[in-house]
Design a protein around this motif. Structure first.
Motif, PDB file in Angstrom:
ATOM      1  N   THR A  23       9.672   0.511   6.541  1.00  0.00           N
ATOM      2  CA  THR A  23       8.458   0.952   7.219  1.00  0.00           C
ATOM      3  C   THR A  23       7.409  -0.136   7.067  1.00  0.00           C
ATOM      4  OG1 THR A  23       9.031   3.189   6.532  1.00  0.00           O
ATOM      5  CG2 THR A  23       6.831   2.863   7.422  1.00  0.00           C
ATOM      6  N   ALA A  24       7.110  -0.827   8.153  1.00  0.00           N
ATOM      7  CA  ALA A  24       6.168  -1.953   8.109  1.00  0.00           C
ATOM      8  C   ALA A  24       4.811  -1.535   8.669  1.00  0.00           C
ATOM      9  CB  ALA A  24       6.730  -3.116   8.911  1.00  0.00           C
ATOM     10  N   MET A  32       0.290   2.604   2.142  1.00  0.00           N
ATOM     11  CA  MET A  32       1.404   3.533   1.927  1.00  0.00           C
ATOM     12  C   MET A  32       1.246   4.090   0.511  1.00  0.00           C
ATOM     13  SD  MET A  32       4.363   4.865   2.965  1.00  0.00           S
ATOM     14  CE  MET A  32       5.082   3.849   4.225  1.00  0.00           C
ATOM     15  N   PRO A  33       0.947   5.388   0.364  1.00  0.00           N
ATOM     16  CA  PRO A  33       0.765   5.946  -0.976  1.00  0.00           C
ATOM     17  C   PRO A  33       2.099   6.034  -1.730  1.00  0.00           C
ATOM     18  CG  PRO A  33       0.565   7.669   0.675  1.00  0.00           C
ATOM     19  CD  PRO A  33       0.717   6.368   1.419  1.00  0.00           C
ATOM     20  N   VAL A  52      -0.027   9.086   5.283  1.00  0.00           N
ATOM     21  CA  VAL A  52      -0.278   7.644   5.233  1.00  0.00           C
ATOM     22  C   VAL A  52      -1.722   7.435   5.681  1.00  0.00           C
ATOM     23  CG1 VAL A  52       0.377   5.413   6.188  1.00  0.00           C
ATOM     24  CG2 VAL A  52       2.141   7.094   5.645  1.00  0.00           C
ATOM     25  N   ARG A  53      -2.494   6.751   4.839  1.00  0.00           N
ATOM     26  CA  ARG A  53      -3.933   6.589   5.064  1.00  0.00           C
ATOM     27  C   ARG A  53      -4.277   5.136   5.389  1.00  0.00           C
ATOM     28  NH1 ARG A  53      -5.398  11.284   3.182  1.00  0.00           N
ATOM     29  NH2 ARG A  53      -4.782  12.206   1.228  1.00  0.00           N
ATOM     30  N   GLY A  61       6.898   8.642  11.711  1.00  0.00           N
ATOM     31  CA  GLY A  61       5.555   9.153  11.963  1.00  0.00           C
ATOM     32  C   GLY A  61       4.773   8.131  12.764  1.00  0.00           C
ATOM     33  N   THR A  62       3.557   8.482  13.106  1.00  0.00           N
ATOM     34  CA  THR A  62       2.675   7.595  13.857  1.00  0.00           C
ATOM     35  C   THR A  62       1.720   6.919  12.892  1.00  0.00           C
ATOM     36  OG1 THR A  62       2.806   9.071  15.757  1.00  0.00           O
ATOM     37  CG2 THR A  62       0.993   7.497  15.730  1.00  0.00           C
ATOM     38  N   SER A  63       1.686   5.601  12.952  1.00  0.00           N
ATOM     39  CA  SER A  63       0.789   4.839  12.081  1.00  0.00           C
ATOM     40  C   SER A  63      -0.660   5.216  12.365  1.00  0.00           C
ATOM     41  CB  SER A  63       0.994   3.347  12.325  1.00  0.00           C
ATOM     42  OG  SER A  63       0.170   2.596  11.474  1.00  0.00           O
TER      43      SER A  63
END
Length: 184
Positions: free
Chosen positions: A9-10, A17-18, A32-33, A55-57
């Motif tokens: 996941t880039a 990325m927590p 993801v924040r 998921g959507t960034s």
């Protein structure tokens, strides 16, 4: 259940990325924040049956520093807001100069302060002192003056020398380096 890997996941530097996302199993989710210094809405990522996160960034935008370097002996290019990671310049104001052995130009950067949990402009103020007035210094045998060494914001006086008449004048040293002069 399959454990998901975060290695495939880039994200760019603006996304954080927590650690909670690192040990997910099939069907589990994490948020993801945006990274510190960026603003945006967190987005959920779910561990797929194939062992990858999907998921959507989050859409993240750089935050700004709205504080400014303060002091009446300085000038700066920071404006009303500086974006995270950007820099601005701080220098001595007109009528001022760097103290001997110091640097006039300082670089400030908009950074995330984890101690404050907020954006802040970070840098050092130049050590500035009032500059001497060296323009419009009257040099006449008709005048007496105490203007040698006068600096920005201070005053000196001019008066007529013995044998001449006229009212004494108090003159100011201006930021331009000149005296506000009208000869008595």
């Amino acid at each position: 259940p399959q454990t998901c890997s975060t290695s495939g996941t880039a994200f760019g530097a603006e996304v954080a990325m927590p650690t909670a996302c690192e040990a997910l199993t099939t069907g589990q989710s994490c948020l993801v924040r945006c990274a510190n210094g960026y603003a945006g809405t967190a987005e959920p990522f779910t561990c797929s049956p194939f062992g990858s996160l999907s998921g959507t960034s989050p859409s993240c935008a750089r935050m700004s520093c709205t504080d400014s370097p303060a002091g009446n002996t300085i000038s700066h290019s920071c404006g009303s807001s500086v974006l995270f990671g950007d820099e601005c310049l701080v220098t001595c104001a007109d009528g001022h100069q760097a103290e001997a052995g110091t640097v006039n130009l300082q670089v400030w950067e908009c950074v995330w302060s984890s101690g404050e949990g907020a954006m802040t402009l970070n840098g050092s103020l130049p050590a500035c002192e009032a500059a001497p007035c060296e323009v419009n210094l009257p040099n006449s045998s008709m005048l007496q003056r105490d203007c040698d060494g006068v600096t920005t914001g201070s005053a000196c006086s001019l008066s007529c020398a013995a044998g001449y008449t006229g009212e004494p004048e108090t003159v100011q040293c201006l930021a331009s380096g000149a005296l506000s002069i009208s000869v008595p």
